[in-house]
Motif scaffolding. Sequence first.
Motif, PDB file in Angstrom:
ATOM      1  N   GLN A  13     -15.765 -10.695 -33.619  1.00 50.38           N
ATOM      2  CA  GLN A  13     -15.338 -11.288 -34.788  1.00 50.38           C
ATOM      3  C   GLN A  13     -15.827 -12.700 -35.100  1.00 50.38           C
ATOM      4  O   GLN A  13     -15.956 -13.323 -36.136  1.00 50.38           O
ATOM      5  CB  GLN A  13     -13.736 -10.825 -35.032  1.00 50.38           C
ATOM      6  CG  GLN A  13     -13.574 -10.179 -36.315  1.00 50.38           C
ATOM      7  CD  GLN A  13     -12.218  -9.446 -36.097  1.00 50.38           C
ATOM      8  OE1 GLN A  13     -11.658  -9.064 -34.876  1.00 50.38           O
ATOM      9  NE2 GLN A  13     -11.330  -9.417 -37.173  1.00 50.38           N
TER      10      GLN A  13
ATOM     11  N   THR B 155     -11.300  -3.155 -33.445  1.00 50.14           N
ATOM     12  CA  THR B 155     -12.033  -4.027 -32.725  1.00 50.14           C
ATOM     13  C   THR B 155     -11.738  -3.285 -31.094  1.00 50.14           C
ATOM     14  O   THR B 155     -12.789  -3.378 -30.415  1.00 50.14           O
ATOM     15  CB  THR B 155     -11.247  -5.396 -32.703  1.00 50.14           C
ATOM     16  OG1 THR B 155     -11.572  -5.831 -34.190  1.00 50.14           O
ATOM     17  CG2 THR B 155     -11.693  -6.338 -31.493  1.00 50.14           C
TER      18      THR B 155
ATOM     19  N   ASP C 229     -18.576  -6.431 -34.994  1.00 52.67           N
ATOM     20  CA  ASP C 229     -17.341  -6.539 -35.352  1.00 52.67           C
ATOM     21  C   ASP C 229     -17.171  -7.640 -36.640  1.00 52.67           C
ATOM     22  O   ASP C 229     -17.364  -8.758 -36.331  1.00 52.67           O
ATOM     23  CB  ASP C 229     -16.233  -6.980 -34.258  1.00 52.67           C
ATOM     24  CG  ASP C 229     -14.946  -6.724 -34.639  1.00 52.67           C
ATOM     25  OD1 ASP C 229     -14.694  -6.356 -35.940  1.00 52.67           O
ATOM     26  OD2 ASP C 229     -13.931  -6.865 -33.595  1.00 52.67           O
TER      27      ASP C 229
HETATM   28 MG   LIG Z   1     -10.606  -6.548 -35.428  1.00 47.61          MG
END
Ligand SMILES: [Mg+2]
Lengths: 277, 285
Positions: B91, B45, B170
């Motif tokens: 995410q 990330t 992500d």
């Molecule tokens: Mg991550």
Amino acid sequence: MSASAVSPARTSRGSYSDPRESPATEVLRTGNGVRDLNPATQLSLAGGLALTAVLFGPLCMVIVVTICLVLSALAGRARPFLTLFTRTILILGIAIVALQTFFVPGTTELFSWWLFTATAEGLAAGIQIASRVLGVGASVILLIQILNLDRLVLDMEQRGMSPRATYVITATVNIIPQMRKQMGVIMDAQKSRGVETDSNLWVRTQAFVPTIGPLILNSIMGVEEKALTLESRGFSATGTRTSLRYVEDRPRDKRLRVLIVCALVAIIGVRIVLWIL
Amino acid sequence: MDSVTLTDVTYTYPGSEGPVLRDINLSIRAGEFCSIIGPNGAGKTTLCAAIRGFVPKFYKGDFEGTVRIKGEDIADASIGEIARDVGFVFQNPFTQMSGITASVYDELAFGLRNLGVPPAQIRERVEGMLELAGITAFRDRDPFQLSGGQQQRVALAAMLIMEQDVIVIDEPTSQLDPQSTDDVFALIEAAQKQGRTIVLVEHKMGHVARYSDRVVLMGEGRIQAIGTPADVFTDPAAASHGITLPESIELAQRLAGHGVTVPGSPLTVPALIGALSGGSHHVAD
Ligand SMILES: [Mg+2]
Ligand SMILES: Nc1ncnc2c1ncn2[C@@H]1O[C@H](COP(=O)(O)OP(=O)(O)OP(=O)(O)O)[C@@H](O)[C@H]1O
């Protein structure tokens, strides 16, 4: 496509054409005359009514409440208006009159009951306050019935308010339902870990406490990502923005607002004259 | 031409003990589908955030090295300016909604409205994207009333509609069922077919193997292995970093243990079957 199709000239009740009304732009309209007034008109209407009630007290309260009721009825909202009015403002008004009557000291005794003595001075004071509360309350409830938040925000944008300011307003109004949904997610997660969230009130209250931490934490962390998300969607772009919706501010709205201002000037004038006399 | 170039990037979050990214050197070609894999906490990330400029512009901290997008050093560009070239999906889909729109339709239109795209064009592009992303069914729903998986698709669509050249995503499928996962990969592949560069973090190795041109294996903040999916998944580093291999490669390796050599490294189970039934396998005695 012909030019007239891009900006159709309307000839219904005061002919006008608006360049912003492209075929892809939707006018936020309900078809009801009162609810379709420009939000600024609705605000000045309610504001004027409230001010009148404050200035004149009992003298005008009945008129103000009646106007509010009639306007709500015209908006097709008489029933919700009455429900809200009787359940909140009316009860508050009666309570004020009762309390004032019994607790304001005075010389003119109306009647006495147990430890309490009702005085004429108290009753008069109660009516003075309660009538103003009723008038202002009715105006606010009228506003709730006819003002649509989307239209209000859009109108403010059209009047040049910054997108950041309107974002804050809309996001704040939306935050409660969003938090509720997020709390549901956290509750589910905790239920799956054996925290009881279904049974009686006390158990639920106990279960509610551990959700507060994650809820606040999520909102704080969410704020960072949300700021970046907005950034990614061009929120900080400086050029002109596109509106897909449009709130009308028709000539009759403008005339109505002028009328309201004139009426208010007259009302304030009368009030001053009455004070002087 | 290189679309994304990272040179000697080392980065430490404010307050974290050691660097989270260490000596990252990575070039991604324009139009390439590049997947980043690795265990939790490997820095995937953070690497994405570095490409998007959030690291160090938003998260601050110690940053060394350079990031170039289409040849331009982004050190001097603002986060808003980089947004024109690099799209990003986080995410957590919950934070991806603008928070001020009442419908999925408006959510997709939001970004285009900010850019001042004419109304008719906005409507056309939103309709197209709803269709493409398979979210037409909930066009009028409140984005916050959607399930996590539905929100992920809306978040992805709301980003794709901005039509940036580089797309950083992500873990877009973490909450999706198998069918929706396939749909999302098809959507990302469609974006790649339009010539856009894809940087994807993903844990579903079968899909990584099938769609990626190149795979970057991250571990402890470093690039542990990089290359074609076949290279990376057969690299010993993959196993030592706890990567679950794609089924086909896992099977091929097991077969090898039983003396069956599978030629090449088939990235999908059908390819494995094809390789085996093609008669080109050799059974050792
Ligand atoms: Mg991550
Ligand atoms: N905002 C932050 N501040 C400080 N440290 C951070 C921050 N975000 C991540 N880290 C740390 O950096 C390291 C790498 O995190 P990162 O989120 O990049 O990992 P990841 O590979 O994406 O993991 P995952 O698979 O769980 O998403 C972790 O050790 C993490 O604790």
